[in-house]
Every structure is written in structure tokens, then in C-alpha cells.
Design an enzyme around this catalytic site. Structure first.
Site, PDB file in Angstrom:
ATOM      1  N   THR A   1      33.919 -44.751 146.515  1.00 26.12           N
ATOM      2  CA  THR A   1      33.663 -45.523 145.292  1.00 26.12           C
ATOM      3  C   THR A   1      32.440 -46.420 145.475  1.00 26.12           C
ATOM      4  O   THR A   1      31.604 -46.563 144.583  1.00 26.12           O
ATOM      5  CB  THR A   1      34.885 -46.391 144.935  1.00 26.12           C
ATOM      6  OG1 THR A   1      36.030 -45.550 144.846  1.00 26.12           O
ATOM      7  CG2 THR A   1      34.702 -47.103 143.609  1.00 26.12           C
TER       8      THR A   1
ATOM      9  N   HIS B   1      29.386 -44.404 145.087  1.00 26.12           N
ATOM     10  CA  HIS B   1      29.086 -44.174 143.661  1.00 26.12           C
ATOM     11  C   HIS B   1      28.328 -45.374 143.077  1.00 26.12           C
ATOM     12  O   HIS B   1      27.344 -45.221 142.356  1.00 26.12           O
ATOM     13  CB  HIS B   1      30.385 -43.998 142.853  1.00 26.12           C
ATOM     14  CG  HIS B   1      31.076 -42.685 143.052  1.00 26.12           C
ATOM     15  ND1 HIS B   1      30.553 -41.491 142.604  1.00 26.12           N
ATOM     16  CD2 HIS B   1      32.257 -42.373 143.636  1.00 26.12           C
ATOM     17  CE1 HIS B   1      31.390 -40.497 142.919  1.00 26.12           C
ATOM     18  NE2 HIS B   1      32.426 -41.014 143.557  1.00 26.12           N
TER      19      HIS B   1
END
Length: 347
Positions: free
Chosen positions: A45, A48
Site C-alpha cells: 500500500t 502505491h
């Protein structure tokens, strides 16, 4: 703490990258604690957010401190806090939940309708200190190394995915050997899976999956995964598929390789809609499909803690790199290339 400032990795622009800055040490409320971060690991995450992909553009609002996986020591507590003490070794459940929605009231707080995630929706732990609600604290045994304690949160994702159904004596395919996939191999093995088949295009990561106990390694770039899995399961298909890749082709293969009556548990986050043959691969097969998010609070944490303290799961082989907070860009580069297991930063 002298000047009330600390080092932190800040997602400071609506663009790729991040910056190491001096920011104020967070203040705490009556129900919060301040934790000195000893180890923090980089999650997919975070990559990202760092790379500024479509998902992060739609979700996060710079400037803020990101990061959510960590271990540290409580250095200050609010006046109404009674579940942890100063000096306790802790990690945190990263979902901050409301406690009063229908999900929270029925023991499903991990899918709380009003979840805030640290390092995504509010300041995170890529810093020397982080402030969090005391009720989100998970106390660690002081003998647990900080770098191991820092990966309990993602290990919890793997535990939740693998143990969302029965795996004892069953064949399990782990599709996508990022750090959570690699850890999930160890979890499936510890839970008594008869076979653990690891699938990934990255040989470095397949090698780590082998170290974690995979019984078969499949590189779909070099061989047909459906044929290999069929051979390994006498033509019936695997009992359980854990989808951790988010790749549309891999996901489709997962639905094709699961046996009739099997289970597909999906933790990955495909960035766009995926076409699935629902008629043939779900309905006629009579399979169970589960979306997996977060960790069951706090059932999964108890399982994670038990698997680590018993030695049934050893995550050390997949913690491959250590950097200081200042060297964070090296860690993100490795994650973007996939030439690493878990990368741990030490503030």
C-alpha cells in the site's frame, strides 16, 4: 524530543515520491498513546502511495506522514488510558474503527463502515513517533525482535486469508508471492496444508517462498500453471486458492485451478475491473469466494502472536533488507523492482 520535532517521511506532493522532513511530534488525546517507533516495514500500500497510482490519487490527501506497519515502545499515555503502560512494547491494529456501526456491533469491526486506516487516512508511522488510540495497541513480548514485531500487521492479512476456512490436510495455492504471499506460505504450512503451491513470475520471490516452506514453485512465465496444478492434484484442482497478485490473468487462473466445492479467498486489490467466467468457474463449481480485508479484531492478532511465539511460523527468511529512515528511497526502489522480501526501516 528536546525541540518537539521529529524526522518523518512525508507524502508531500500529489506526485510520485516522498520527502524526509522535520515535523512536530504528534500531540496525544486522553485516550491515545505516543509510541517511539523502533522498526517500520514498507507495505505494498505504501508503494502505491509512493508511486502515486490511480488508487492513491483517489484516496490519500497529501501532505501527511504515511506508513502503517511498525513496532515500538510507549513513551507517553493519555490520562484515561489503562490498557497499556509507558515502556510497553507494542504494535498496532491499523484499522481505527467507530465501535457503533452494524459491523462493529456484531464482531466484524475489521469491516467497520467508518474505518480510518493509519498512514492512509491519517498520519502514520514512517517517523520517529506516532500517536494512536490506546485501544488499537497490541502488546508484544519484549523478547520479540522489533523487526519481526513490525510485520505482524501484514502477517495478519496472510493469516486471515489462509485461515478463513479449513486448510488442514488440504492443497493450497498462493498466487502472488509479494511479502504477504510469502508469509502466507508459512501460515498454510503451519496450519497443516498437505501441499502449498506458490505461483509468481519473480524467481527471487519464489525462492523466498521455498524458504518459507512451499512444496511446489510455479513460474507462470515459464510453464502453464493450470497444467502444473492439475498434475499436482490428480486432475481435481486445489482445495484453496489465496489470491494475492491482483493480476487479472492470474486471478482468472485461480478460479480455473480451484476444485469443485473449493474456496477462493481474495486479498489482492486489482486496479481495474476483472472479467471472471462466473457461470463455469463459480456457479457450476459450487465454490466459496471471499473478499478479505484487514485482520479480524482481535482474533487474527491472537493467531499471529501464537504462530510467532510457538516458532510454527518464522518470518525471518522473508525480512531481507534493513535501512535507516534517511535511506527510505532505496527501500522503495527495491519494492518497486520486486527484488526483496520485506524491507524494514529503523528510525
Amino acid at each position: 524530543m528536546a525541540n518537539n520535532m521529529m524526522k518523518a517521511i512525508v507524502k508531500d506532493k500529489m506526485a510520485p515520491g516522498a520527502t524526509l522532513k522535520q515535523v512536530p511530534i504528534p500531540e496525544i488525546g486522553d485516550l491515545e498513546v505516543l509510541i517511539q517507533v523502533k522498526a517500520t516495514s514498507i507495505c505494498g500500500t505504501d508503494v502505491h502511495i509512493y508511486a502515486w497510482d490511480e488508487w492513491s490519487q483517489s484516496r490519500v490527501k497529501p501532505p501527511y506522514v504515511f506508513g502503517h506497519e511498525f513496532a515500538g515502545v510507549v513513551v507517553k499515555k493519555g490520562k484515561l488510558v489503562n490498557n497499556v503502560e509507558i515502556g510497553d512494547h507494542v504494535s498496532a491494529e491499523t484499522h481505527i474503527v467507530c465501535g457503533h456501526c452494524p459491523q462493529c456491533l456484531t464482531g466484524q469491526a475489521h469491516i467497520c463502515a467508518n474505518t480510518q486506516i493509519i498512514g492512509v487516512d491519517r498520519d502514520g508511522c514512517f517517523a520517529e513517533y506516532v500517536a494512536l488510540p490506546a485501544e488499537n495497541m497490541w502488546k508484544n513480548d519484549p523478547s520479540l525482535p522489533f523487526e519481526v514485531a513490525s510485520v505482524q500487521e501484514p502477517l495478519g492479512n496472510g493469516v486471515h486469508t489462509v485461515l478463513a476456512g479449513d486448510v488442514a490436510g488440504k492443497s493450497v495455492a498462493i498466487i502472488g508471492c509479494g511479502p504477504i504471499g510469502i508469509m502466507s506460505v508459512g501460515v498454510a504450512k503451519a496450519a497443516g496444508a498437505s501441499q502449498v503451491i506458490a505461483l509468481d513470475l519473480n524467481e527471487y520471490r519464489l525462492d523466498l517462498a521455498k524458504k518459507m516452506g512451499a512444496t511446489s514453485l510455479v513460474n507462470p512465465g515459464k510453464e502453464n500453471p493450470l497444467e502444473v496444478v492439475s498434475q499436482l492434484t490428480n486432475g481435481y484442482g486445489v482445495d484453496v486458492v489465496c489470491e494475492m497478485s491482483g493480476h487479472p490473468v492470474a486471478m482468472n487462473q485461480g478460479f480455473k485451478m480451484v476444485k469443485n466445492g473449493g474456496r477462493v479467498s481474495i486479498l489482492s486489490l486489482p486496479v481495474k475491473p476483472v472479467e471472471i467466467d462466473i457461470t463455469n468457474d463459480i456457479v457450476f463449481k459450487g465454490i466459496t469466494v471471499q473478499g478479505i480485508t484487514g485482520r479480524r479484531m482481535y482474533e487474527t492478532w491472537q493467531q499471529v502472536s501464537g504462530l510467532l511465539s510457538s516458532g510454527q511460523v518464522d518470518v525471518q527468511p522473508m525480512i531481507t533488507h534493513h535501512f535507516s529512515l534517511e535511506e527510505f528511497e532505496k527501500g522503495f526502489e527495491l519494492m518497486l523492482q520486486g527484488n526483496c522480501g520485506k524491507v524494514v526501516l529503523h528510525p
